[in-house]
Design a protein around this motif. Structure first.
Motif, PDB file in Angstrom:
ATOM      1  N   ARG A 341      -3.798   4.639   4.288  1.00 17.10           N
ATOM      2  CA  ARG A 341      -4.516   5.032   5.495  1.00 17.10           C
ATOM      3  C   ARG A 341      -3.586   4.804   6.685  1.00 17.10           C
ATOM      4  O   ARG A 341      -3.049   3.703   6.848  1.00 17.10           O
ATOM      5  N   ARG A 342      -3.418   5.848   7.484  1.00 19.14           N
ATOM      6  CA  ARG A 342      -2.495   5.730   8.616  1.00 19.14           C
ATOM      7  C   ARG A 342      -3.174   6.200   9.898  1.00 19.14           C
ATOM      8  O   ARG A 342      -4.031   7.088   9.867  1.00 19.14           O
ATOM      9  N   GLY A 343      -2.760   5.617  11.029  1.00 18.48           N
ATOM     10  CA  GLY A 343      -3.258   6.074  12.322  1.00 18.48           C
ATOM     11  C   GLY A 343      -2.817   7.510  12.551  1.00 18.48           C
ATOM     12  O   GLY A 343      -1.672   7.865  12.250  1.00 18.48           O
ATOM     13  N   TRP A 344      -3.717   8.346  13.062  1.00 23.61           N
ATOM     14  CA  TRP A 344      -3.392   9.769  13.260  1.00 23.61           C
ATOM     15  C   TRP A 344      -3.521  10.155  14.734  1.00 23.61           C
ATOM     16  O   TRP A 344      -2.648  10.788  15.294  1.00 23.61           O
ATOM     17  N   ILE A 345      -4.631   9.691  15.354  1.00 22.69           N
ATOM     18  CA  ILE A 345      -4.877  10.045  16.752  1.00 22.69           C
ATOM     19  C   ILE A 345      -5.392   8.814  17.504  1.00 22.69           C
ATOM     20  O   ILE A 345      -6.283   8.113  17.003  1.00 22.69           O
ATOM     21  N   PHE A 346      -4.840   8.551  18.697  1.00 18.34           N
ATOM     22  CA  PHE A 346      -5.352   7.490  19.573  1.00 18.34           C
ATOM     23  C   PHE A 346      -5.598   8.125  20.933  1.00 18.34           C
ATOM     24  O   PHE A 346      -4.661   8.590  21.593  1.00 18.34           O
ATOM     25  N   SER A 347      -6.867   8.182  21.323  1.00 23.00           N
ATOM     26  CA  SER A 347      -7.218   8.876  22.571  1.00 23.00           C
ATOM     27  C   SER A 347      -7.019   7.969  23.765  1.00 23.00           C
ATOM     28  O   SER A 347      -6.977   6.737  23.633  1.00 23.00           O
ATOM     29  N   ASN A 348      -6.947   8.562  24.957  1.00 19.50           N
ATOM     30  CA  ASN A 348      -7.103   7.759  26.164  1.00 19.50           C
ATOM     31  C   ASN A 348      -8.598   7.557  26.400  1.00 19.50           C
ATOM     32  O   ASN A 348      -9.433   8.269  25.850  1.00 19.50           O
TER      33      ASN A 348
END
Ligand SMILES: [Zn+2]
Ligand SMILES: [Zn+2]
Length: 353
Positions: A341-348
């Protein structure tokens, strides 16, 4: 609103990178980026700025700078400066003085690799940001390719392994960096998060092995910053540059790790009394707020309020959530890639008051 993809932290031969501005432009066009910001250490090299073309591809090359006090030992407190349009490295020894000078020059400042642990096996020291009493920065580089890599290199063999399988490195921003960001947000500060590659395109020499470690093209297909801008890019470098800087300043952006799958198309908005708020904006909680999250594909999505998860969707591409509670809301999206499992999107964040 049009979405554009930029990569915003990299080095050329003017500091400690191995390539030229033209190499960067060529790699960026190949990767399909719309713009790059070159940030050499303590030197503003603005001659090569502008549009580069090849066939029907083009990319906007912008010039920033990565500034730190070189007399400080160890050399911590690196700052990415965009849009100041003048050399500010003379202020490098005093981070607050430097931040004030950037603001005065109308520029943007992002704390580079805020958490950057040591990697003793390859003689790399800890170059985290340490002076957290400072005020007046635009944001921080939440996800930096190298900060994440360094704690993985427990021996020279690890370094070689990852040089050959770089796609196995990225998993997400370091937890300490996320924690630091949330603390600032909870304290009421507006802090824009961006993702940077810190691309150098270095050559590695180890016995008979010679390899360009993480060439520019690799980074440009990896952790990028996606911006929402009022109009599509044209051909006027000056007006396009100022539009990109405006979007960064307002936090109309998210961090996307584009290697497992393109993150293009991600949206996070809040509908309320004041209309539609997007990432970086404020919205009134009166009468209720509806968050809408759109993912480019069905996967795991987490909505967080003040740094704590309030709702997780496990296999959705359209998520909605209604609230009347003020707070700082942001989104993290995860994807399965190369066995984990990997980080894909980090929003503001969207700020609900
Ligand atoms: Zn740095
Ligand atoms: Zn750097």
């Amino acid at each position: 609103m049009p979405e554009i993809i930029i990569n915003l932290h990299m080095h050329t031969r003017y500091s400690d990178g191995a390539g030229s501005h033209a190499d960067i432009a060529a790699a960026a066009m190949k990767a399909g980026l719309d713009a790059v910001i070159v940030t050499d250490h303590n030197v503003l090299v603005n001659g090569p700025a502008g549009y580069y073309n090849e066939g029907n591809r083009h990319v906007l090359l912008m010039i920033g700078e990565e500034i730190h006090g070189q007399s400080r030992n160890p050399q911590k407190n690196h700052l990415l400066v965009f849009g100041a349009e003048r050399e500010l490295a003379t202020y490098a020894n005093d981070p607050q003085l430097l931040l004030d000078a950037v603001s005065k020059a109308g520029g943007l400042s992002f704390i580079a690799h805020p958490v950057d642990p040591a990697a003793p096996s390859v003689h790399e020291g800890d170059i985290s940001w340490v002076d957290w009493s400072v005020q007046g920065f635009t944001g921080l580089e939440l996800w930096n390719g190298f900060s994440e890599f360094k704690p993985r290199i427990r021996s020279k063999l690890h370094a070689i392994y990852y040089a050959y399988f770089p796609a196995r490195i990225a998993r997400g921003p370091l937890p300490e960096a996320l924690h630091r960001w949330d603390e600032l947000l909870i304290a009421g500060k507006k802090v824009v998060a961006v993702g940077g590659s810190d691309a150098h395109s270095h050559k590695m020499h180890l016995g008979p092995l010679r390899r360009t470690v993480f060439p520019y093209a690799f980074h440009f297909s990896g952790v990028n910053t996606h911006l929402y801008v009022p109009r599509s890019l044209g051909t006027n470098a000056e007006s396009d540059t100022s539009m990109i800087l405006d979007a960064l300043r307002q936090g109309h952006c998210f961090i996307g790790y584009d290697l497992p799958a393109s993150t293009r198309g991600f949206q996070f908005i809040a509908r309320g009394l004041e209309g539609i708020a997007q990432m970086g904006d404020e919205q009134d909680s009166k009468g209720g707020v509806t968050f809408q999250i759109r993912l480019p594909r069905r996967t795991e999505c987490v909505l967080l309020k003040d740094g704590k998860p309030v709702r997780t969707w496990h296999s959705h591409d359209l998520c909605t959530y209604i609230t009347t509670v003020p707070g700082v809301y942001r989104v993290e999206v995860y994807i399965h890639y190369l066995g984990r499992r990997r980080g894909w999107i980090f929003s503001n964040p969207i700020y609900i008051r």
